[in-house]
Design a protein around this motif. Structure first.
Motif, mmCIF file in Angstrom:
data_model
loop_
_atom_site.group_PDB
_atom_site.id
_atom_site.type_symbol
_atom_site.label_atom_id
_atom_site.label_comp_id
_atom_site.label_asym_id
_atom_site.label_seq_id
_atom_site.Cartn_x
_atom_site.Cartn_y
_atom_site.Cartn_z
ATOM 1 N N ASP A 240 0.782 -1.222 -0.160
ATOM 2 C CA ASP A 240 0.087 -0.119 0.072
ATOM 3 C C ASP A 240 0.715 1.295 -0.048
ATOM 4 O OD1 ASP A 240 -2.494 -0.815 -0.042
ATOM 5 O OD2 ASP A 240 -2.804 -1.326 1.815
ATOM 6 N N ASN A 241 1.261 1.666 -1.171
ATOM 7 C CA ASN A 241 2.060 2.753 -1.423
ATOM 8 C C ASN A 241 1.681 3.249 -2.624
ATOM 9 O OD1 ASN A 241 4.857 3.835 -2.729
ATOM 10 N ND2 ASN A 241 5.261 3.732 -0.261
ATOM 11 N N GLU A 242 1.653 4.451 -2.708
ATOM 12 C CA GLU A 242 1.123 5.212 -3.980
ATOM 13 C C GLU A 242 1.964 5.100 -4.954
ATOM 14 O OE1 GLU A 242 -1.135 9.268 -5.500
ATOM 15 O OE2 GLU A 242 -1.149 8.732 -3.571
ATOM 16 N N THR A 243 3.345 5.450 -4.644
ATOM 17 C CA THR A 243 4.330 5.518 -5.548
ATOM 18 C C THR A 243 4.653 4.083 -6.258
ATOM 19 O OG1 THR A 243 5.293 7.432 -4.433
ATOM 20 C CG2 THR A 243 6.775 6.219 -5.818
ATOM 21 N N GLU A 244 4.557 3.089 -5.425
ATOM 22 C CA GLU A 244 4.888 1.825 -6.130
ATOM 23 C C GLU A 244 3.663 1.247 -7.035
ATOM 24 O OE1 GLU A 244 5.855 -2.747 -4.312
ATOM 25 O OE2 GLU A 244 5.898 -1.036 -3.129
ATOM 26 N N LEU A 245 2.595 1.496 -6.213
ATOM 27 C CA LEU A 245 1.243 1.246 -7.064
ATOM 28 C C LEU A 245 1.297 1.942 -8.375
ATOM 29 C CD1 LEU A 245 -1.298 1.271 -4.275
ATOM 30 C CD2 LEU A 245 -0.674 -0.866 -5.669
ATOM 31 N N LEU A 246 1.768 3.161 -8.439
ATOM 32 C CA LEU A 246 1.449 4.046 -9.689
ATOM 33 C C LEU A 246 2.705 3.350 -10.750
ATOM 34 C CD1 LEU A 246 0.619 6.302 -11.265
ATOM 35 C CD2 LEU A 246 2.150 7.712 -10.142
ATOM 36 N N GLN A 247 3.922 3.077 -10.154
ATOM 37 C CA GLN A 247 4.949 2.576 -10.845
ATOM 38 C C GLN A 247 4.714 1.059 -11.298
ATOM 39 O OE1 GLN A 247 8.814 2.310 -9.084
ATOM 40 N NE2 GLN A 247 9.567 0.938 -10.578
ATOM 41 N N ARG A 248 4.051 0.287 -10.758
ATOM 42 C CA ARG A 248 4.041 -1.126 -11.279
ATOM 43 C C ARG A 248 2.630 -1.228 -12.136
ATOM 44 N NH1 ARG A 248 5.381 -5.282 -7.601
ATOM 45 N NH2 ARG A 248 4.813 -6.745 -9.113
ATOM 46 N N PHE A 249 1.692 -0.529 -11.978
ATOM 47 C CA PHE A 249 0.400 -0.491 -12.668
ATOM 48 C C PHE A 249 0.978 0.164 -14.113
ATOM 49 C CE2 PHE A 249 -2.757 0.103 -9.237
ATOM 50 C CZ PHE A 249 -2.826 -1.397 -8.887
ATOM 51 N N ASN A 250 1.633 1.008 -13.981
ATOM 52 C CA ASN A 250 2.226 1.786 -15.304
ATOM 53 C C ASN A 250 3.042 0.973 -16.230
ATOM 54 O OD1 ASN A 250 1.427 4.718 -15.762
ATOM 55 N ND2 ASN A 250 2.036 4.963 -14.066
ATOM 56 N N GLU A 251 3.961 -0.115 -15.377
ATOM 57 C CA GLU A 251 4.673 -1.061 -16.303
ATOM 58 C C GLU A 251 3.753 -2.289 -16.771
ATOM 59 O OE1 GLU A 251 7.379 -2.311 -12.911
ATOM 60 O OE2 GLU A 251 8.762 -0.537 -13.249
ATOM 61 N N ALA A 252 3.014 -2.393 -16.132
ATOM 62 C CA ALA A 252 1.902 -3.445 -16.534
ATOM 63 C C ALA A 252 1.340 -3.292 -17.795
ATOM 64 C CB ALA A 252 1.044 -4.016 -15.306
ATOM 65 N N ALA A 253 0.967 -1.824 -17.625
ATOM 66 C CA ALA A 253 0.065 -1.209 -18.948
ATOM 67 C C ALA A 253 0.943 -1.183 -20.019
ATOM 68 C CB ALA A 253 -0.518 0.359 -18.589
ATOM 69 N N ASP A 254 2.037 -1.365 -20.135
ATOM 70 C CA ASP A 254 2.830 -1.560 -21.330
ATOM 71 C C ASP A 254 2.786 -2.817 -22.163
ATOM 72 O OD1 ASP A 254 4.106 1.111 -20.990
ATOM 73 O OD2 ASP A 254 5.666 0.280 -19.803
ATOM 74 N N TYR A 255 2.066 -3.787 -21.331
ATOM 75 C CA TYR A 255 2.053 -5.225 -22.284
ATOM 76 C C TYR A 255 0.792 -5.887 -21.644
ATOM 77 C CZ TYR A 255 3.888 -6.609 -17.409
ATOM 78 O OH TYR A 255 4.162 -6.691 -16.069
ATOM 79 N N ALA A 256 0.019 -5.344 -20.653
ATOM 80 C CA ALA A 256 -1.201 -6.032 -20.257
ATOM 81 C C ALA A 256 -2.755 -5.357 -21.153
ATOM 82 C CB ALA A 256 -1.497 -5.750 -18.856
ATOM 83 N N ASP A 257 -3.334 -6.183 -21.578
ATOM 84 C CA ASP A 257 -4.513 -5.617 -22.139
ATOM 85 C C ASP A 257 -5.549 -5.092 -20.822
ATOM 86 O OD1 ASP A 257 -4.289 -6.248 -25.067
ATOM 87 O OD2 ASP A 257 -4.430 -8.318 -24.182
ATOM 88 N N ILE A 258 -5.540 -5.865 -19.784
ATOM 89 C CA ILE A 258 -6.241 -5.638 -18.690
ATOM 90 C C ILE A 258 -5.468 -5.840 -17.418
ATOM 91 C CG2 ILE A 258 -8.227 -6.454 -17.367
ATOM 92 C CD1 ILE A 258 -9.703 -7.276 -20.084
ATOM 93 N N ILE A 259 -5.691 -4.717 -16.621
ATOM 94 C CA ILE A 259 -5.005 -4.905 -15.138
ATOM 95 C C ILE A 259 -6.223 -5.156 -14.135
ATOM 96 C CG2 ILE A 259 -3.464 -3.935 -13.382
ATOM 97 C CD1 ILE A 259 -2.669 -2.167 -15.973
ATOM 98 N N ILE A 260 -6.111 -6.266 -13.348
ATOM 99 C CA ILE A 260 -7.094 -6.303 -12.092
ATOM 100 C C ILE A 260 -6.036 -6.154 -10.788
ATOM 101 C CG2 ILE A 260 -8.577 -8.140 -11.131
ATOM 102 C CD1 ILE A 260 -8.910 -9.119 -14.012
ATOM 103 N N SER A 261 -6.495 -5.595 -9.973
ATOM 104 C CA SER A 261 -6.122 -5.454 -8.711
ATOM 105 C C SER A 261 -7.065 -5.671 -7.642
ATOM 106 C CB SER A 261 -5.267 -4.095 -8.276
ATOM 107 O OG SER A 261 -6.411 -3.291 -8.217
ATOM 108 N N THR A 262 -6.751 -5.979 -6.332
ATOM 109 C CA THR A 262 -7.845 -6.305 -5.265
ATOM 110 C C THR A 262 -7.457 -5.630 -4.242
ATOM 111 O OG1 THR A 262 -6.668 -8.275 -4.617
ATOM 112 C CG2 THR A 262 -8.324 -8.651 -6.130
#
Length: 420
Positions: A240-262
């Motif tokens: 639960d860290n906004e900076t880490e979440l932002l980085q990981r989601f942006n990285e995933a968005a480069d190759y994933a069609d869909i991102i699902i987090s819980t």
């Protein structure tokens, strides 16, 4: 008076989207994959057909016998109240072509699937004959053309046998094989990145400290999305860290069609997923009038579609099946799939409910000797009670405007068969 904040118990909270509106909003925003690839038919079960299949042959290829019996001329059938004796000329096995002339007064012993020689138009089932070594005796129960499968009666040459958008099942694979088709074009796999968020979440291989929880949400999603048409990218647990979440989601968005987090999409001070989504993309909505599952975020990060599901495991699975799966099928271009219908079942108990939101409870459906469906809940329905789904075989769908259910009332149920 104390000023309170909105919470999941508030029926009339402003900003809550009704379930149908949320579904329609999601579906309207989902792009459809255009990429496809050629694969062998033995790998095609569970894939979405990218182009229609036109039959290159007729099926059956030859007029053939539907039974083991005796092929004959219909003019040799006996009249009413009489019998006829026919001499057996030869035997035809399946796959064998018989080119000899068979005159009237004679018949041919024939096996199921064997081509029927030209001129013969009727087959008598062997069980309906009195048979000797050289002849058969038949009565007047028979009719012209019986037990004959005509060439092309199943599939005509040039007809469309499977439409684009079909989610291929085992029968479809057999159908393709019967046409001699070895490869087909299907939609590429959907790439889905999955993450659990939260400082209290630990890997199942870890020693969990007091106050910690094993990460069950990610494993629910991994199992639910284990499909031939999906490629999973496992992002693991994100703190639960906004900076880490932002980085990981942006990285995933480069190759994933869909991102699902819980987790992390509620209103708590440590719920950073929604904040990260706002910072890195577009957020369409994040609250739906459903219980459980009210805090569900939907939006985009770069070109990836984003679903922020709740943190409680029951709410994760309910929102997955009610919102995410229809969206995935829209993106894959699936237009023809098995239906998981709502059916009516009589409630075996009273169920508390107030109008103003859709409530989804976990139920056990049974059927009486007369065919009537009945349902009872699995007991406590808290959104953290994962066993309530494990014990269930259906969702009880209590509609938005529905009030309290009395014992004996009819309710909508969605059977897991066809849904899971």
């Amino acid at each position: 008076m104390i000023n309170t904040k909105t919470n999941c118990a508030d029926i009339n909270e402003s900003g809550l989207l009704p379930v149908d509106q949320a579904k329609n909003t999601i579906l309207a925003a989902m792009p459809v994959l255009q990429d496809s690839l050629q694969i062998p038919i033995e790998q095609a079960k569970g894939r979405c057909l990218a182009e229609a299949i036109i039959s290159p042959v007729q099926v059956p290829g030859h007029t053939n016998s539907a039974v083991d019996g005796y092929a004959m001329h219909s003019c040799d059938l006996p009249g009413k109240g009489t019998q006829a004796s026919l001499k057996i000329q030869a035997t035809i096995l399946a796959g064998q072509l018989y080119s000899e002339n068979c005159p009237t007064g004679y018949c041919l012993r024939i096996m199921t699937g064997a081509p029927i020689p030209i001129g013969l138009d009727t087959v008598i089932m062997q069980e309906h004959c009195q048979i000797s070594d050289t002849a058969i005796l038949i009565d007047d129960r028979h009719s012209k053309g019986q037990n004959v499968r005509q060439a092309g009666e199943d599939i005509q040459l040039g007809t469309t046998v499977l439409h684009q958008g079909k989610l291929l099942c085992p029968a479809d694979i057999g159908l393709l094989a019967s046409l001699g088709i070895t490869e087909i074009k299907v939609k590429r796999k959907l790439r889905i990145a999955i993450a659990s968020t939260g400082n209290e979440i630990y890997s199942i291989a870890s020693v969990v400290p007091d106050g910690g929880l094993y990460d069950s949400n990610r494993y629910c999603l991994l199992a639910a999305l284990d499909r031939p048409d999906i490629e999973i990218i496992n992002l693991g647990i994100i703190q639960d860290n906004e900076t880490e979440l932002l980085q990981r989601f942006n990285e995933a968005a480069d190759y994933a069609d869909i991102i699902i987090s819980t987790g992390g999409v509620s209103v708590g001070e440590a719920d950073f997923t929604k904040a990260a989504l706002k910072a890195s993309g577009d957020i369409t909505f994040w609250k739906v009038a459903i219980k459980p599952g009210r805090p569900i975020a939907f939006g985009k990060i770069k070109q990836s579609v984003f679903f922020g599901l709740p943190g409680n495991p029951v709410a994760v699975l309910i929102t997955l099946y009610q919102f995410v799966l229809p969206a995935l099928e829209k993106m894959l271009g699936i237009t023809d799939k098995p239906i998981a219908p709502l059916i009516k079942a009589r409630s075996l108990q009273s169920i508390r409910k107030k109008p103003g939101r859709t409530e989804i409870q976990r139920g056990i459906v049974s059927q009486t000797d007369t065919g009537e469906f009945r349902v009872k809940t699995t007991g406590k329905q808290g959104s953290g009670i994962l066993s309530s789904i494990s014990m269930a075989n259906a969702f009880i769908i209590l509609q938005h405007d529905q009030d309290k259910v009395e014992q004996g009332d009819w309710v909508d149920v969605q059977l897991f068969s066809g849904l899971f």
